[in-house]
Each structure stands twice: as C-alpha cells, then as structure tokens.
Design an enzyme around this catalytic site. Sequence first.
Site, PDB file in Angstrom:
ATOM      1  N   ASN A  92       6.981 -25.792  -2.729  1.00  0.00           N
ATOM      2  CA  ASN A  92       7.666 -25.190  -3.866  1.00  0.00           C
ATOM      3  C   ASN A  92       7.061 -25.586  -5.203  1.00  0.00           C
ATOM      4  OD1 ASN A  92       9.349 -23.797  -2.223  1.00  0.00           O
ATOM      5  ND2 ASN A  92      11.176 -25.043  -2.601  1.00  0.00           N
ATOM      6  N   ARG A 128       5.355 -20.575   7.015  1.00  0.00           N
ATOM      7  CA  ARG A 128       5.363 -20.376   5.562  1.00  0.00           C
ATOM      8  C   ARG A 128       5.516 -21.711   4.831  1.00  0.00           C
ATOM      9  NH1 ARG A 128       9.878 -17.338   3.567  1.00  0.00           N
ATOM     10  NH2 ARG A 128       8.905 -18.121   1.709  1.00  0.00           N
TER      11      ARG A 128
HETATM   12  C1  UD1 Z   1      14.088 -22.500  -5.393  1.00  0.00           C
HETATM   13  C2  UD1 Z   1      13.351 -22.915  -4.148  1.00  0.00           C
HETATM   14  C3  UD1 Z   1      14.253 -22.814  -2.919  1.00  0.00           C
HETATM   15  C4  UD1 Z   1      15.542 -23.587  -3.158  1.00  0.00           C
HETATM   16  C5  UD1 Z   1      16.185 -23.183  -4.477  1.00  0.00           C
HETATM   17  C6  UD1 Z   1      17.393 -24.024  -4.833  1.00  0.00           C
HETATM   18  C7  UD1 Z   1      11.076 -22.207  -4.617  1.00  0.00           C
HETATM   19  C8  UD1 Z   1       9.976 -21.307  -4.264  1.00  0.00           C
HETATM   20  N1  UD1 Z   1      12.207 -22.030  -3.944  1.00  0.00           N
HETATM   21  O1  UD1 Z   1      14.445 -21.132  -5.242  1.00  0.00           O
HETATM   22  O2  UD1 Z   1      13.562 -23.318  -1.782  1.00  0.00           O
HETATM   23  O3  UD1 Z   1      16.439 -23.311  -2.115  1.00  0.00           O
HETATM   24  O4  UD1 Z   1      15.244 -23.301  -5.556  1.00  0.00           O
HETATM   25  O5  UD1 Z   1      17.055 -25.366  -4.882  1.00  0.00           O
HETATM   26  O6  UD1 Z   1      10.942 -23.099  -5.447  1.00  0.00           O
HETATM   27  N2  UD1 Z   1      19.848 -16.638  -9.378  1.00  0.00           N
HETATM   28  C9  UD1 Z   1      20.291 -15.542 -10.087  1.00  0.00           C
HETATM   29  N3  UD1 Z   1      19.450 -14.955 -10.982  1.00  0.00           N
HETATM   30  C10 UD1 Z   1      18.183 -15.408 -11.203  1.00  0.00           C
HETATM   31  C11 UD1 Z   1      17.729 -16.529 -10.484  1.00  0.00           C
HETATM   32  C12 UD1 Z   1      18.585 -17.124  -9.565  1.00  0.00           C
HETATM   33  O7  UD1 Z   1      21.419 -15.100  -9.910  1.00  0.00           O
HETATM   34  O8  UD1 Z   1      17.465 -14.827 -12.034  1.00  0.00           O
HETATM   35  C13 UD1 Z   1      20.748 -17.318  -8.405  1.00  0.00           C
HETATM   36  C14 UD1 Z   1      20.236 -17.298  -6.981  1.00  0.00           C
HETATM   37  O9  UD1 Z   1      20.571 -16.111  -6.324  1.00  0.00           O
HETATM   38  C15 UD1 Z   1      20.905 -18.526  -6.396  1.00  0.00           C
HETATM   39  C16 UD1 Z   1      20.975 -19.496  -7.568  1.00  0.00           C
HETATM   40  O10 UD1 Z   1      20.798 -18.686  -8.727  1.00  0.00           O
HETATM   41  O11 UD1 Z   1      22.210 -18.223  -5.981  1.00  0.00           O
HETATM   42  C17 UD1 Z   1      19.935 -20.584  -7.570  1.00  0.00           C
HETATM   43  O12 UD1 Z   1      18.672 -20.031  -7.353  1.00  0.00           O
HETATM   44  P1  UD1 Z   1      17.332 -20.686  -7.922  1.00  0.00           P
HETATM   45  O13 UD1 Z   1      17.624 -22.095  -8.332  1.00  0.00           O
HETATM   46  O14 UD1 Z   1      16.746 -19.777  -8.924  1.00  0.00           O
HETATM   47  O15 UD1 Z   1      16.433 -20.729  -6.624  1.00  0.00           O
HETATM   48  P2  UD1 Z   1      14.913 -20.269  -6.477  1.00  0.00           P
HETATM   49  O16 UD1 Z   1      14.149 -20.702  -7.680  1.00  0.00           O
HETATM   50  O17 UD1 Z   1      14.861 -18.861  -6.075  1.00  0.00           O
END
Ligand code: UD1
Length: 438
Positions: A31, A410
């Site tokens: 990540n 992955r």
């Molecule tokens: C990253 C990690 C993933 C981990 C997650 C939480 C990577 C590639 N992946 O995912 O393995 O499980 O952090 O620790 O680094 N959300 C929104 N809008 C947005 C962005 C996020 O609603 O624009 C929501 C998501 O749906 C989720 C929550 O916010 O419910 C947290 O997501 P986020 O922290 O952004 O996770 P990722 O960065 O996608």
Amino acid sequence: LRWQIEGRMDRIAIIGGSSLSGSIPISGAKNSAIKLMAASLLTDEPLRLTNMPRLADTRFLGRLLARLGASVDEREGEAGSETILHTPEILGAIAPYDLVRQMRASFNVLGPLVARTGQAKVSLPGGCTIGARPVDLHLKALEALGASIDMHEGYVYAQAPRGLRGAEIVFPFVSVGATEHALLAAVLADGQTVLRNSACEPEIVDLAECLISMGANISGAGTTDIVIEGVRRLNGATHAVIPDRIETGAYACAAAMAGGDVTLTNTRADIVQSLLDKMVEAGVQIDSVGAAIRVRRGEGRLKAVDLTTEVYPGFPTDLQAPFMALMTMADGESRIRETIFENRFMHVPELTRLGADISVSGGEAVVHGVDSLNGAEVMATDLRASVSLIIAALAAKGETVVNRVYHLDRGFERLEDKLSACGANIRRIRGEAREGHE
Ligand code: UD1
C-alpha cells in the site's frame, strides 16, 4: 458475466496440522509502494525505491506508468529488490480503463499528472469488491486545489492550466487514499496547503518522507493536520519502502493459528501494535526486538477476544479477516465489528465451509470458537479474505484447496515459499493462463 483472468488460475493446497518454526522475512508495504510509484511522476529525475515488494499490483502500476512515459527498471540490489522509475517527460496524461480497473490505487496518478502537466484524463477505478469505495473525497481535494473536474463515460477529466494552488482542505471523514492523493498534488501547488482530519497511517508518513527527500516541504504527516508548502519542482531521490504491516500481521496470525515459534524479520512492532495487543490478550506470546517480532504459541486453545476495526492506530480493517480466522478455533465467543468498509465479511461463508461457526448481522460478526476445522475446497474472494483462508487451513484437518489465488498474489509475495520454509505443508498448483466466463 464475463471475467478476465490476469495470469494463471493457480490454486494453493494446504494440509493442516504442522506447527511453524523459523523466520519469515517481511516485504516492503504494497500500500505504500504503489503511492510511492505514483509520486515518481512528480519529477523528471529518477526515483529509486528500495525494499520493493514484487506483486501483481506493483506490476500493474508499472505498466500504467510506462504508458505515461516512465521507464521502470526493476533490479535486485544489495539490500533486496528495487525499482528505479524515471519519467523525463509525460507522454500523454491519460490513464485508460484497462489499466486502472485492475487496481484501484492506480487512480492516484491523477493528482501527480495534474500537478506536473496541468491536465489529466484518468479512468474511474475498479479494484477490490469491498463496499462502494467512491473517490469523491479525492476529487473534492483536487478541486479545492484549483483543478476543474469533469466526468464523462467513466473518465475523470481534470484541468489546472495555470497550475494548482494551495488551500485548506478539511476531510469530512478519514480517508487514507484521499489524504495521500491530496499530498501528492499539493507538493507542487503554489503556496500553502493544510490538510485537516487527515489519515495517520504509517504509509502516509512513508509517502511524506519520500516526498521530503524529493525536495517537498511537508510537516505533520502522521498527525491529523498536515501542512505543505508548495515547491516549484521536485528532484530524484532514493527511498526505502516501509515494511508491510498487513503482511506482518497476517503471518503473525498464521504462526499463532498453526502454533510453534516464528520470528518475523525486516519489520517493526510499532506499526502493528493494535494487533499484537489483541494477540497477547488472546494468549499468544509476542516478543519484539528491533526489526524482529517473535510469535510463539504453546499447547492449549487461545482465548476469544473482541475487536472493532478503526483508523490507525486502531485495529486495521485489513487484518480483520486474518484475525477472524484465528478466532475460529479460540475458546469462547468473539465479536468482530467492521467500521471502515461495508461488505467486508466475504470470507465468512468460506471460513464456514471449513467448519467455522460465524454469524453476521450488519457490521458485526460473532465467532463461536470450534474444537476443530476440516479441510475443504474454498474460494478466495478478495485479497484480505484469501489470506484468512490460508491461515484457517494451516490448522484444519486434512487438505484445503484455495481457488482463485490471483487475489492473494496481488498483495502477498511468495506466500507459499515463506510458509513452507517454516514447515507448513503448502504447495501451489499451477493453472492454465486463460480467459473465461462464469
Ligand atoms: C486504503 C488501503 C486499504 C485499507 C484502507 C483502510 C491502499 C491501496 N489501500 O484504502 O488496504 O483497507 O486504506 O485502511 O492503500 N471513502 C469515500 N470517499 C472517498 C474515499 C473513501 O467515501 O473518496 C470511504 C471508503 O469507501 C471507506 C472509507 O472511506 O468506507 C475509508 O477508505 P480509505 O481510507 O480511503 O481507504 P483506501 O485508501 O481506499
């Protein structure tokens, strides 16, 4: 439904019951590595990333970066695998669907492309099927930095012909990806950016440290308020990828499930402290010295413990499935609450096939520990779920065959080699390279 298979339809077969002993070297964090690779687009000089994991996801992103004009040189250095990324010129700021859909994090090239060239066209992502996972916060952050955003036909068009400008961005809730994306764009913006309610995950600190060695001016990474003073240009650098805390945690769970005495090397205890605390509570013996974590489990059952997933430094959602596997044979009842993603209990029906007793209601799973699990044929549904099946299989009677291990590939480098070196009875069954239908 048509589905395309990346690589081969490999399976992994495990005969449970062997305890584990020895050491497992932990790879660099997936990540973190993929965000660091995206950061390489911010400079026309080479970025050398050491301690690089070799995974399907880093390969996908390498392909996308090459399409954008990067040379991607993977080599074995003295301290392990490294990748040198060099993009003297952006050849076309377009990230097409066929490359972005394979990995959600490739969406993170949007910010660096706009920051460097003033425009970009990037496909909306696909990625793991866990919850809705929108990117609205990413786009709002780029808009706050002065980019105009349009969306049509599955593509995001971003424009900032006169460059990005610093802004105050208050995230309505914590998002790892949006915090990183804002950071990747703001480093080259004109003036000061303040990110409030930022994520504090170790991968964000890693990204900030890499950007700082490229000449960026960032303070507060690892806290909720990050301050970035934009600079005109960034330079090349050498940066070592932080250890993978999810891989660390998954092998800690594997060792505790199988029993025995395993030392995880090239990692750090502080980045998995919330997991280690839970493991100690469950009766696992943990000792950490420097870059090593020793995991020991003697005879007798573990104790069931409850947990709730939280943002860092709370219990990581990515270790929820591995820890649930560990709880399937613990003594008592464990309540596991998922608060970060919806739809992150896809491993439950598969663990149930192995004999686990789990009931799910809303965002909570209740695991009643059973005396034994029995090997069966199961299916990996996503990255984190698939490793939980491997963990459960290590303690199940007889043979478990995990299908669709391309999910596992992955995010886990040479998993079967690392486990078999410690005495696990595990082998990969090679499948054909093909495309199929279901
Ligand atoms: C990253 C990690 C993933 C981990 C997650 C939480 C990577 C590639 N992946 O995912 O393995 O499980 O952090 O620790 O680094 N959300 C929104 N809008 C947005 C962005 C996020 O609603 O624009 C929501 C998501 O749906 C989720 C929550 O916010 O419910 C947290 O997501 P986020 O922290 O952004 O996770 P990722 O960065 O996608």
